[in-house]
Design a protein around this motif. Structure first.
Motif, PDB file in Angstrom:
ATOM      1  N   ALA A  76     -37.770  -9.375 -44.040  1.00  0.00           N
ATOM      2  CA  ALA A  76     -38.056 -10.139 -42.825  1.00  0.00           C
ATOM      3  C   ALA A  76     -37.859 -11.632 -43.086  1.00  0.00           C
ATOM      4  N   ARG A  77     -38.326 -12.084 -44.250  1.00  0.00           N
ATOM      5  CA  ARG A  77     -38.171 -13.498 -44.628  1.00  0.00           C
ATOM      6  C   ARG A  77     -36.701 -13.854 -44.792  1.00  0.00           C
ATOM      7  N   GLU A  78     -36.000 -12.973 -45.490  1.00  0.00           N
ATOM      8  CA  GLU A  78     -34.578 -13.179 -45.736  1.00  0.00           C
ATOM      9  C   GLU A  78     -33.803 -13.252 -44.412  1.00  0.00           C
ATOM     10  N   GLY A  79     -34.102 -12.298 -43.528  1.00  0.00           N
ATOM     11  CA  GLY A  79     -33.432 -12.265 -42.226  1.00  0.00           C
ATOM     12  C   GLY A  79     -33.709 -13.527 -41.430  1.00  0.00           C
ATOM     13  N   ALA A  80     -34.974 -13.964 -41.462  1.00  0.00           N
ATOM     14  CA  ALA A  80     -35.346 -15.163 -40.707  1.00  0.00           C
ATOM     15  C   ALA A  80     -34.619 -16.384 -41.272  1.00  0.00           C
TER      16      ALA A  80
ATOM     17  N   ASP B 153     -47.571  -7.166 -40.885  1.00  0.00           N
ATOM     18  CA  ASP B 153     -47.413  -8.115 -41.995  1.00  0.00           C
ATOM     19  C   ASP B 153     -45.959  -8.563 -42.115  1.00  0.00           C
ATOM     20  N   ALA B 154     -45.032  -7.608 -41.965  1.00  0.00           N
ATOM     21  CA  ALA B 154     -43.608  -7.947 -42.067  1.00  0.00           C
ATOM     22  C   ALA B 154     -43.207  -8.856 -40.913  1.00  0.00           C
TER      23      ALA B 154
ATOM     24  N   ALA C 200     -36.541  -4.711 -40.728  1.00  0.00           N
ATOM     25  CA  ALA C 200     -37.542  -5.205 -41.681  1.00  0.00           C
ATOM     26  C   ALA C 200     -38.943  -4.907 -41.179  1.00  0.00           C
ATOM     27  N   VAL C 201     -39.154  -5.099 -39.874  1.00  0.00           N
ATOM     28  CA  VAL C 201     -40.482  -4.830 -39.300  1.00  0.00           C
ATOM     29  C   VAL C 201     -40.771  -3.333 -39.352  1.00  0.00           C
ATOM     30  N   VAL C 202     -39.808  -2.529 -38.912  1.00  0.00           N
ATOM     31  CA  VAL C 202     -40.026  -1.072 -38.868  1.00  0.00           C
ATOM     32  C   VAL C 202     -40.283  -0.516 -40.274  1.00  0.00           C
ATOM     33  N   ASN C 203     -39.560  -1.063 -41.252  1.00  0.00           N
ATOM     34  CA  ASN C 203     -39.726  -0.554 -42.626  1.00  0.00           C
ATOM     35  C   ASN C 203     -40.776  -1.311 -43.428  1.00  0.00           C
TER      36      ASN C 203
END
Lengths: 219, 353
Positions: free
Chosen positions: A25-29, A73-74, A16-19
């Motif tokens: 990123a929110r979903e993963g967290a 931002d991600a 998520a960060v790389v892309n």
């Protein structure tokens, strides 16, 4: 959580960060939190790993500053969810850092990326912003008793102010670690100015901050 | 008879045969030695045309620099558009002015920006114009008078938050392009006025766009079209300067219509020549701080020779000369160019063969 699922989630956070995908990123967290992953693990083995990859991509000139900013931002999208739990979860605070861009300089992108890494590590960050009068760094260090002072300058014309700040801080509090960074800073200049660490550009700042944080993480 | 400095510098652009490489700049080159000679404080020279002109001429007088260039700071355009500038009058150390209040805070304000018809009367444009007139009268028969503008992208960075600008380059390039197109018109409107006031050559400094910052792809999308428009619309001689790492974009820089391209120390001149060939005029790239301030006169001489070996057609400092550069170093830069500027000039040795 199975090791496979753990790997899957960590990869999701890093990707998520790389892309520069804030939603992912929110979903993963959220998934990490719901499924009981330690927030510290999600941050360091997920988001930070992604940011390290961004640093590598910057170094090989695949990513540039706009890309790094979007990755940041991600990363913040994930951090905003994970970090409150981290603080609750931790018995002792990670430490404090005073940071800012020295007077005469209004470029704060490098500083903000380093700030993010300190945020990620659970540090209390005293961000003085940009165009900061030299004495203000000294006052803030004394006031907060921060372990680290991080000074940033984008231009040669403002870098020279760092020398006076380092001298002033050394006189008042020899124990504080001083890190300097920005485009014109070199190893030579860091040692000439008496700094403890330096970072010559955004990537190096990122690496240095990660290295510094990784060593502090285990304290 | 030796060639005059003016003919040497300007002749290169008009296709005249000139005797050697010149040592000059299109960027700021005020020195603390010059300030001391006149008893000026650095913050005071940006708003006073007489002081500005005297400081520009002092570099020619003190170390034989082959030009006189105003202004010195990067806030002139942004101020004329309504930003507030900080000259750091109460600070002891030497600092260049910065913008303390920006005028664009939203997408809306970004699309609404316009260039007023009386832009030349706003901010410090009248100061720069008057300084050019004074310079022309003072040293204009001896040295060429230079001036410069920020490129539209760097100018936009003075008007709005840089973080936002960078991200928008990626997310909304069309919106950024509309704004930069309008900012290009400011330059196109002001260049003829600078020329009429006395400027002999103009440099566009797009220092916000090297590959330390933007990808070659972004450069093609949001930087190049505006530079093309500007260079199409302004008279000769016209030069493009970009700081930082530029090897990946040197081909594009060479393509925008500037008559010469100036690069910083980070640029590998040999590689640049491989990309653009031997014909285009390439200027550079003596390190304006690590060598000119911290180096010895010998190191400066070596840096000049390195630039010549890299195939430059004018020895230029890589950026504004940091004012504390010792006079001995600046003299070494000029003298080494005088001594080797013919024998070590690749273009001339090719022509003589």
């Amino acid at each position: 959580m199975t090791p496979e699922r753990e790997q899957e989630l960590l990869k999701k956070l890093a990707d998520a960060v790389v892309n520069y995908d804030e939603d992912m990123a929110r979903e993963g967290a959220n998934e990490a939190i719901a499924e009981g992953m330690e927030p510290r693990k999600a941050i360091f083995d997920g988001l930070v790993v992604g940011m390290q990859e961004c640093g590598r991509l910057y170094e090989i000139q695949e990513y540039f500053v706009p890309e790094l900013l979007m990755c940041a931002d991600a990363m913040y999208a994930g951090l905003d969810l994970l970090r409150p739990l981290l603080q609750k979860d931790d018995s002792k605070p990670r430490g404090q850092v005073v940071m800012g861009v020295v007077q005469g300089d209004v470029h704060d992108i490098g500083k903000n990326i380093v700030k993010m890494m300190f945020d990620a590590a659970g540090f209390t960050v005293h961000d003085l912003g940009r165009d900061v009068p030299l004495e203000k760094f000294v006052e803030e260090q004394i006031k907060t008793d921060s372990e680290i002072v991080a000074l940033s300058a984008m231009m040669t014309t403002t870098m020279l102010g760092m020398r006076s700040i380092i001298k002033m801080i050394r006189e008042r509090n020899p124990k504080a670690k001083i890190m300097i960074g920005g485009a014109p800073v070199s190893e030579q200049i860091a040692s000439m100015f008496g700094a403890d660490g330096y970072a010559k550009d955004a990537t190096n700042a990122l690496k240095d901050a990660i290295a510094m944080i990784s060593s502090l993480k285990d304290m | 008879m030796a060639m005059s400095i003016r003919d040497r510098v300007l002749g290169l652009f008009s296709g005249q045969e000139v005797d050697r490489v010149a040592c000059y700049s299109g960027m700021g080159n005020v020195t603390t030695a010059g300030l001391a000679e006149y008893g000026y404080k650095f913050p005071s020279i940006h708003g006073d045309p007489g002081k500005m002109a005297n400081m520009a001429a002092s570099s020619y007088r003190l170390f034989g620099f082959e030009c006189a260039v105003v202004p010195f700071d990067m806030c002139v355009e942004a101020e004329a558009l309504g930003c507030a500038m900080n000259a750091y009058e109460d600070v002891n150390q030497l600092l260049y002015p910065t913008i303390k209040e920006k005028i664009i805070h939203s997408n809306d304000e970004m699309t609404r920006i316009t260039i007023p018809g009386d832009i030349h009367e706003r901010g410090r444009f009248p100061v720069v114009l008057e300084a050019l007139r004074l310079l022309k009268n003072d040293v204009g028969n001896e040295v060429p008078i230079g001036s410069w503008f920020l490129g539209p992208f760097t100018m936009a960075g003075q008007l709005m938050d840089l973080n936002d600008l960078f991200k928008l380059c990626f997310k909304k390039p069309d919106q950024v392009n509309s704004m930069l197109d309008i900012l290009s018109d400011l330059i196109i409107a002001m260049v003829p006025r600078y020329r009429a006031a006395g400027a002999d050559y103009i440099v566009i400094r797009e220092m916000g766009a090297p590959t330390d910052v933007l990808s070659p792809r972004t450069f093609r999308q949001v930087i190049k079209p505006h530079l093309e428009k500007i260079f199409r619309s302004i008279p000769s001689p016209k030069i493009l300067h970009i700081c930082g790492d530029t090897n990946l974009i040197i081909g594009q820089m060479n393509d925008v219509g500037a008559e010469a391209v100036s690069v910083e120390t980070k640029n590998d001149l040999v590689k640049s020549r491989e990309t653009i060939g031997i014909e285009p005029l390439l200027f550079g790239n003596v390190d304006a701080y690590n060598i000119l301030v911290n180096g010895t006169p010998e190191a400066v001489g070596e840096a000049v020779l390195r630039s010549l070996a890299g195939g430059v057609d004018a020895v230029w400092p890589a950026c504004d000369i940091w004012p504390e550069a010792p006079l001995a170093n600046l003299k070494a830069m000029v003298e080494t160019t005088q001594k080797y500027g013919a024998s070590n000039w690749a273009r001339k040795t090719r022509a003589d063969q």
